[in-house]
Design an enzyme around this catalytic site. Structure first.
Site, PDB file in Angstrom:
ATOM      1  N   SER A 237      37.213  43.156  37.071  1.00  0.00           N
ATOM      2  CA  SER A 237      38.162  42.868  38.141  1.00  0.00           C
ATOM      3  C   SER A 237      37.445  42.101  39.246  1.00  0.00           C
ATOM      4  O   SER A 237      36.251  41.845  39.156  1.00  0.00           O
ATOM      5  CB  SER A 237      38.737  44.164  38.700  1.00  0.00           C
ATOM      6  OG  SER A 237      37.751  44.800  39.495  1.00  0.00           O
ATOM      7  N   LYS A 238      38.187  41.788  40.282  1.00  0.00           N
ATOM      8  CA  LYS A 238      37.639  41.012  41.404  1.00  0.00           C
ATOM      9  C   LYS A 238      36.363  41.629  41.967  1.00  0.00           C
ATOM     10  O   LYS A 238      35.498  40.934  42.472  1.00  0.00           O
ATOM     11  CB  LYS A 238      38.677  40.956  42.532  1.00  0.00           C
ATOM     12  CG  LYS A 238      39.493  39.694  42.517  1.00  0.00           C
ATOM     13  CD  LYS A 238      40.246  39.573  43.830  1.00  0.00           C
ATOM     14  CE  LYS A 238      41.593  38.930  43.583  1.00  0.00           C
ATOM     15  NZ  LYS A 238      42.532  39.135  44.656  1.00  0.00           N
ATOM     16  N   ARG A 239      36.290  42.945  41.898  1.00  0.00           N
ATOM     17  CA  ARG A 239      35.103  43.638  42.395  1.00  0.00           C
ATOM     18  C   ARG A 239      33.821  43.092  41.792  1.00  0.00           C
ATOM     19  O   ARG A 239      32.759  43.174  42.372  1.00  0.00           O
ATOM     20  CB  ARG A 239      35.179  45.117  42.029  1.00  0.00           C
ATOM     21  CG  ARG A 239      35.924  45.992  42.989  1.00  0.00           C
ATOM     22  CD  ARG A 239      35.906  47.424  42.528  1.00  0.00           C
ATOM     23  NE  ARG A 239      36.382  47.590  41.137  1.00  0.00           N
ATOM     24  CZ  ARG A 239      35.629  47.993  40.135  1.00  0.00           C
ATOM     25  NH1 ARG A 239      34.374  48.311  40.324  1.00  0.00           N
ATOM     26  NH2 ARG A 239      36.142  48.114  38.915  1.00  0.00           N
TER      27      ARG A 239
END
Ligand code: GLU
Length: 469
Positions: A237-239
């Site tokens: 994910s963006k993380r």
């Protein structure tokens, strides 16, 4: 049978690497079998869909070279068709109107939870005659008995009891069709033979198969691709940093590298790592897709990017690099040709952005020397070498790498020192840094005037340092 695959993104964000990999697998499978690849934009969720996201999907696919034969089709333009099918299902006893209120459904859910049952619709309205005039949803009449069985091309045989599936809403109270209905209608109408998609949809497949069967449609084959994990083992994910395809483009990755990276992310052919587009098409198979999730690994992507930076034709890399020079405000008009600089620098760069940073001194003056390099090489002890070389360079009858090489050499010989004692101060003087490609080549490209000015500046710098000391 002509193979027909589709990529069916919901335009609710950017095109992320997971989506791009799905698109790539669909595209490869179609190309391999001389089939067709269709792009379908699943934009029925109007609140979450956006033009910008559609743009990002189209741009990302174009950048990766994933061309489609049909589409983009937009689901919002097909509402009439969905209604037609829902009406047909209603008329033929495969669907029914349900007037259960949210309160009733909530109560039902609570009861089931209290009894440790899986919350599911109880079929309350199945046999009621609900008028079209009262608020209602339409539910699909899922078969009550039997088993839905399909052979997933990646995961193997999957079986689900119909008793586990409840009567799915296919049209909401506001009249809009739901995801499982629109997908089924489109896959049927578009003659999709192979549904290749992320395995977050695997639970939808038995439901979709039941609707397709009710419609008397031929069933496509299904292949659910395992998800991508970040390096911490959690779903990517963006993380985890950049996950958008266009973010990789903007960070200076080459489409060849990202494509090669994506094809290997969950698919393999022996231990081969480098695949041209043609090879991917030739070798790709669904059997080669791993069943286990794949982990994203930026280092490997960087390695591949470096590989393509080094091996693509210089002109291609220069052409791609051009916009990054523009973007970073490095004016290349009054300097060596981009191709000659790229040829020299590309070995040292991981990305195109990196390549610009490594190439700046060919085109613009630097304000400061690299501190460590200056401290080590622009010392008073370097002054004789710098001055001797400067003098020779001023008188050089030609400014080629051969001439410059021999000037460096004779300077070293005359002073009775090693080449490094001349080359390093000259390097720092001319590039501002302690590392560069062969300094004679670098100087030849930068040109006489610029080099002499920089040598003079370094001599002044060392003198000032000596005076200050
Ligand atoms: N629109 C769905 C998504 O973006 C994909 C549906 C499908 O491939 O069947 O997740």
């Amino acid at each position: 049978m002509t193979v027909r695959t589709r990529f069916a993104p919901s335009p609710t964000g950017y095109l992320h690497v997971g989506g791009a990999r799905t698109a790539l697998y669909c595209w490869l499978f179609a190309r391999k079998h001389n089939g067709q690849f269709i792009l379908r934009i699943e934009d029925t969720d109007r609140e979450r869909s956006s033009e910008a996201s559609v743009r990002a999907i189209l741009d990302g696919m174009a950048w990766l070279g994933l061309d489609y034969d049909e589409g983009p089709f937009y689901q919002t333009e097909r509402f009439e068709r969905y209604q037609e099918i829902i009406d047909w299902l209603l008329a033929n006893g495969h669907a029914y109107r349900c007037r259960c209120t949210p309160e009733r459904l909530q109560q039902l859910r609570e009861q089931q939870m209290a009894q440790k049952q899986k919350p599911r619709y109880d079929g309350h309205c199945r046999n009621l005659d609900v008028s079209p005039d009262e608020p209602h949803v339409v539910r699909f009449k899922n078969p009550l008995d039997g088993i839905v069985r399909f052979e997933d091309q990646i995961k193997g045989v999957i079986e689900v009891k119909n008793s586990e599936l409840d009567d799915l809403i296919i049209r909401r109270t506001d009249g809009t069709p739901t995801y499982n209905l629109t997908v089924v209608v489109d896959d049927m109408d578009m003659g999709i033979t192979h549904v290749i998609r992320g395995d977050d949809h695997v639970n939808n497949t038995p439901r979709q198969i039941n609707i397709l069967k009710a419609l008397g449609a031929e069933l496509p084959k299904y292949a659910h691709v395992p998800m991508i994990l970040g390096d911490d083992g959690k779903r990517l994910s963006k993380r985890h940093g950049a996950v958008s395809v266009l973010a990789y483009r903007d960070a200076g990755y080459l489409p060849e590298a990202l494509l090669n990276y994506l094809v290997r992310l969950g698919w393999s052919h022996g231990d081969q790592e480098i695949f041209s587009r043609e090879e991917m098409i030739q070798l790709f198979s669904l059997e080669g897709v791993n069943r286990a999730p794949a982990a994203f690994n930026t280092e490997k992507l960087n390695w591949l990017n470096q590989h393509y930076l080094k091996t693509l034709p210089v002109e291609t890399v220069a052409e791609r690099a051009q916009m990054f020079f523009d973007e970073k405000g490095v004016a290349i008009t009054f300097g060596p040709s981009l191709e000659s600089v790229v040829a020299l620098i590309r070995e040292r760069a991981t990305t195109l952005v990196d390549l610009v940073e490594h190439s700046r001194y060919f085109y613009e003056e630097f304000s400061d020397y690299d501190e460590k390099a200056a401290k080590k090489h622009l010392r008073p002890a370097a002054l004789p070498a710098l001055m001797a070389f400067f003098e020779k360079a001023q008188r050089a009858d030609d400014w080629t790498k051969e001439v410059l090489h021999s000037l460096l050499q004779t300077t070293a010989e005359e002073l009775g020192v090693g080449m490094g004692k001349v080359g390093m101060p000259v390097r720092v003087a001319v590039t501002g840094q302690g590392q560069s490609p062969s300094i004679d080549e670098v100087m030849a490209l930068i040109g006489r005037e610029r080099c002499l000015a920089r040598l003079q500046r370094a001599i002044d710098y060392v003198k000032a340092r000596a005076d200050g000391a």
